[in-house]
Scaffold this motif. Structure first.
Motif, short mmCIF file in Angstrom:
data_model
loop_
_atom_site.label_atom_id
_atom_site.label_comp_id
_atom_site.label_asym_id
_atom_site.label_seq_id
_atom_site.Cartn_x
_atom_site.Cartn_y
_atom_site.Cartn_z
N GLU A 57 0.54 -1.53 -0.02
CA GLU A 57 -0.20 0.03 -0.07
C GLU A 57 1.00 1.46 0.05
OE1 GLU A 57 -2.73 -0.41 3.24
OE2 GLU A 57 -3.40 -2.13 3.05
N TRP A 58 0.34 2.55 -0.52
CA TRP A 58 1.09 3.59 -1.12
C TRP A 58 0.05 4.65 -0.15
CZ3 TRP A 58 5.84 4.26 -2.91
CH2 TRP A 58 6.11 3.28 -4.07
N ILE A 59 0.91 5.59 0.53
CA ILE A 59 -0.03 6.68 0.73
C ILE A 59 0.21 7.97 0.26
CG2 ILE A 59 -0.03 8.99 2.67
CD1 ILE A 59 -1.55 6.31 3.61
N TYR A 60 -1.10 9.13 -0.71
CA TYR A 60 -0.92 10.29 -1.64
C TYR A 60 -1.19 11.42 -0.63
CZ TYR A 60 -1.18 12.94 -5.35
OH TYR A 60 -0.83 14.08 -6.24
N ARG A 61 -0.31 11.88 -0.52
CA ARG A 61 -1.12 13.12 0.97
C ARG A 61 -0.91 14.74 -0.28
NH1 ARG A 61 -1.76 13.75 6.58
NH2 ARG A 61 -1.23 16.02 7.02
N LYS A 62 -2.13 15.31 0.76
CA LYS A 62 -1.87 16.66 -0.37
C LYS A 62 -2.16 17.50 1.38
CE LYS A 62 -3.42 18.16 -3.74
NZ LYS A 62 -5.62 18.41 -4.51
N ASP A 63 -1.66 18.27 1.34
CA ASP A 63 -1.44 19.67 2.55
C ASP A 63 -1.21 20.76 1.56
OD1 ASP A 63 -1.86 18.54 5.15
OD2 ASP A 63 0.42 17.39 4.25
N VAL A 64 -2.52 22.00 2.29
CA VAL A 64 -2.32 23.30 1.60
C VAL A 64 -2.33 24.18 2.43
CG1 VAL A 64 -4.24 25.17 0.12
CG2 VAL A 64 -3.82 22.07 -0.91
N THR A 79 -6.24 19.54 4.24
CA THR A 79 -5.27 17.93 4.60
C THR A 79 -6.04 17.01 3.97
OG1 THR A 79 -3.64 18.32 5.73
CG2 THR A 79 -3.86 15.74 5.29
N GLU A 80 -5.46 16.56 2.10
CA GLU A 80 -6.26 15.34 2.18
C GLU A 80 -5.19 14.10 1.75
OE1 GLU A 80 -8.33 16.25 -1.42
OE2 GLU A 80 -7.24 17.85 -1.76
N SER A 81 -5.73 13.08 2.57
CA SER A 81 -4.69 11.58 2.18
C SER A 81 -5.15 10.29 1.67
CB SER A 81 -4.33 11.55 3.67
OG SER A 81 -3.51 10.69 4.00
N SER A 82 -4.41 10.36 0.57
CA SER A 82 -5.57 9.43 0.01
C SER A 82 -4.12 7.64 0.67
CB SER A 82 -5.55 8.73 -1.14
OG SER A 82 -5.89 10.35 -1.23
N ARG A 83 -4.89 6.44 0.55
CA ARG A 83 -4.48 4.99 0.67
C ARG A 83 -4.51 3.87 -0.53
NH1 ARG A 83 -1.39 1.92 4.51
NH2 ARG A 83 -1.78 3.57 6.62
N PHE A 84 -3.45 3.09 -1.18
CA PHE A 84 -3.79 2.99 -2.25
C PHE A 84 -2.98 1.80 -2.38
CE2 PHE A 84 -1.23 6.19 -3.67
CZ PHE A 84 -0.04 5.49 -4.70
N ARG A 85 -3.97 1.14 -2.92
CA ARG A 85 -2.50 0.33 -3.49
C ARG A 85 -2.52 0.11 -5.49
NH1 ARG A 85 -7.09 -4.89 -3.50
NH2 ARG A 85 -8.79 -4.51 -4.70
N TRP A 86 -1.52 -0.27 -5.97
CA TRP A 86 -1.44 -0.13 -7.90
C TRP A 86 -1.70 -1.29 -8.27
CZ3 TRP A 86 0.01 4.27 -9.71
CH2 TRP A 86 1.38 5.29 -8.21
N GLY A 88 -1.66 -2.17 -11.47
CA GLY A 88 -0.93 -1.59 -12.59
C GLY A 88 -0.33 -0.50 -12.54
N ASP A 89 -0.54 0.84 -12.77
CA ASP A 89 -0.10 1.42 -12.78
C ASP A 89 -1.48 2.15 -12.52
OD1 ASP A 89 -0.80 2.05 -15.19
OD2 ASP A 89 0.62 3.18 -16.36
N VAL A 90 -2.22 1.80 -12.24
CA VAL A 90 -3.17 3.19 -11.28
C VAL A 90 -3.30 2.65 -10.16
CG1 VAL A 90 -6.05 2.88 -11.73
CG2 VAL A 90 -4.43 2.61 -13.64
N PRO A 91 -3.79 4.32 -9.91
CA PRO A 91 -3.68 3.62 -7.62
C PRO A 91 -4.47 3.70 -7.48
CG PRO A 91 -3.51 6.31 -8.95
CD PRO A 91 -3.39 5.30 -9.68
N GLU A 92 -5.34 2.73 -6.94
CA GLU A 92 -6.62 1.96 -7.57
C GLU A 92 -6.58 2.65 -5.98
OE1 GLU A 92 -8.96 -1.62 -8.42
OE2 GLU A 92 -7.32 -1.81 -7.08
N ALA A 93 -8.17 2.65 -5.52
CA ALA A 93 -7.92 3.55 -4.00
C ALA A 93 -8.42 2.72 -3.04
CB ALA A 93 -9.84 4.33 -4.12
N ILE A 94 -8.37 2.64 -2.07
CA ILE A 94 -8.86 2.28 -0.21
C ILE A 94 -8.77 2.87 0.21
CG2 ILE A 94 -7.55 0.42 1.33
CD1 ILE A 94 -5.26 -0.32 -0.46
N SER A 95 -8.15 3.55 0.36
CA SER A 95 -9.71 5.06 1.59
C SER A 95 -8.98 6.92 1.33
CB SER A 95 -8.83 4.85 2.88
OG SER A 95 -7.74 5.24 3.31
N TYR A 96 -9.78 7.51 1.76
CA TYR A 96 -9.69 9.15 1.47
C TYR A 96 -9.96 9.29 2.67
CZ TYR A 96 -10.67 12.82 -0.97
OH TYR A 96 -10.85 15.14 -0.50
#
Length: 235
Positions: A57-64, A79-86, A88-96
């Motif tokens: 799993e990966w974390i993609y985070r945005k702070d403004v 603040t926006e924080s996403s957890r996903f899994r790859w 292929g090369d698509v970040p398929e959502a797990i949580s947001y």
């Protein structure tokens, strides 16, 4: 301050025009910063980061954080924080998770995907809602990353299934040309991408051979907001 998702379910990242046969590797961890303006006036700075979270799993985070105008006076931050899994090369959502904080207002949204049940649950503090999920779907925060990787793989026109408040919707995009873009990070021969299925404007300029994120993003849903790349670094 995020790209607003649109339109009807689709299985996976849809390729409508040609792409390379081979799928490129997913990006390494990074941190990117952007200057943010609204209505032509400086508004603040955004920091976007990607990191591995373990177990695939990966974390993609945005702070403004707002540094100018009324938003700064109100101490506004998003603040926006996403957890996903790859997939292929698509970040398929797990949580947001989305959190808006100001001196006078707070807003939040929690989205989680149960892939065993193919079900999305969204809670904004007024009771949870559920709806069917769709394989390969992203959510509003990771949309810009998914677009950048599709462009890197040679796609010129595509559709993305996006998990939003009440359903999975599809946004349609296409490359509309090449333009020279000057931002704080430098001058780029960029590919311009426009949303093709809505009246409200969204445009993004990518240099996909350099970065998986846009060097510039402009959206008019909720006010003329522009993000311009300042720096991009990897550990």
């Amino acid at each position: 301050m995020t790209i607003r998702p649109l339109l009807a379910p689709l299985l996976g990242l849809g390729l409508l025009l040609g792409a390379r046969a081979a799928t490129a590797a997913v990006p390494a961890a990074f941190t990117a910063t952007y200057d943010v303006s609204q209505g032509g006036q400086p508004m603040g700075q955004a920091t976007i980061s990607l990191r591995a979270a373990g177990h695939g799993e990966w974390i993609y985070r945005k702070d403004v954080k707002s540094t100018g105008g009324l938003a700064a006076l109100l101490g506004a931050s998003v603040t926006e924080s996403s957890r996903f899994r790859w997939k292929g090369d698509v970040p398929e959502a797990i949580s947001y998770d989305y959190q808006l904080q100001t001196a006078v207002k707070q807003k939040q949204r929690h989205l989680v995907v149960d892939w065993a049940k193919q079900q999305v649950t969204v809670d904004e503090g007024k009771g949870a809602q559920t709806y069917p999920g769709s394989p390969g779907m992203v959510e509003r925060n990771t949309l810009a990353l998914a677009l950048g990787l599709a462009l890197r793989d040679g796609k010129q026109q595509l559709a993305l299934p996006v998990a939003v408040r009440q359903q999975v919707q599809v946004q349609n995009f296409r490359v509309t040309g090449r333009e020279t873009v000057k931002v704080p990070a430098g001058r780029f021969d960029a590919r311009r991408v426009d949303r093709t299925d809505a009246d409200r404007g969204f445009s993004a300029w990518y240099a996909p051979d350099r970065y998986p994120l846009p060097v510039k993003l402009s959206q008019h849903d909720g006010g003329d907001m522009v993000m311009e790349l300042v720096s991009y670094r990897q550990p």
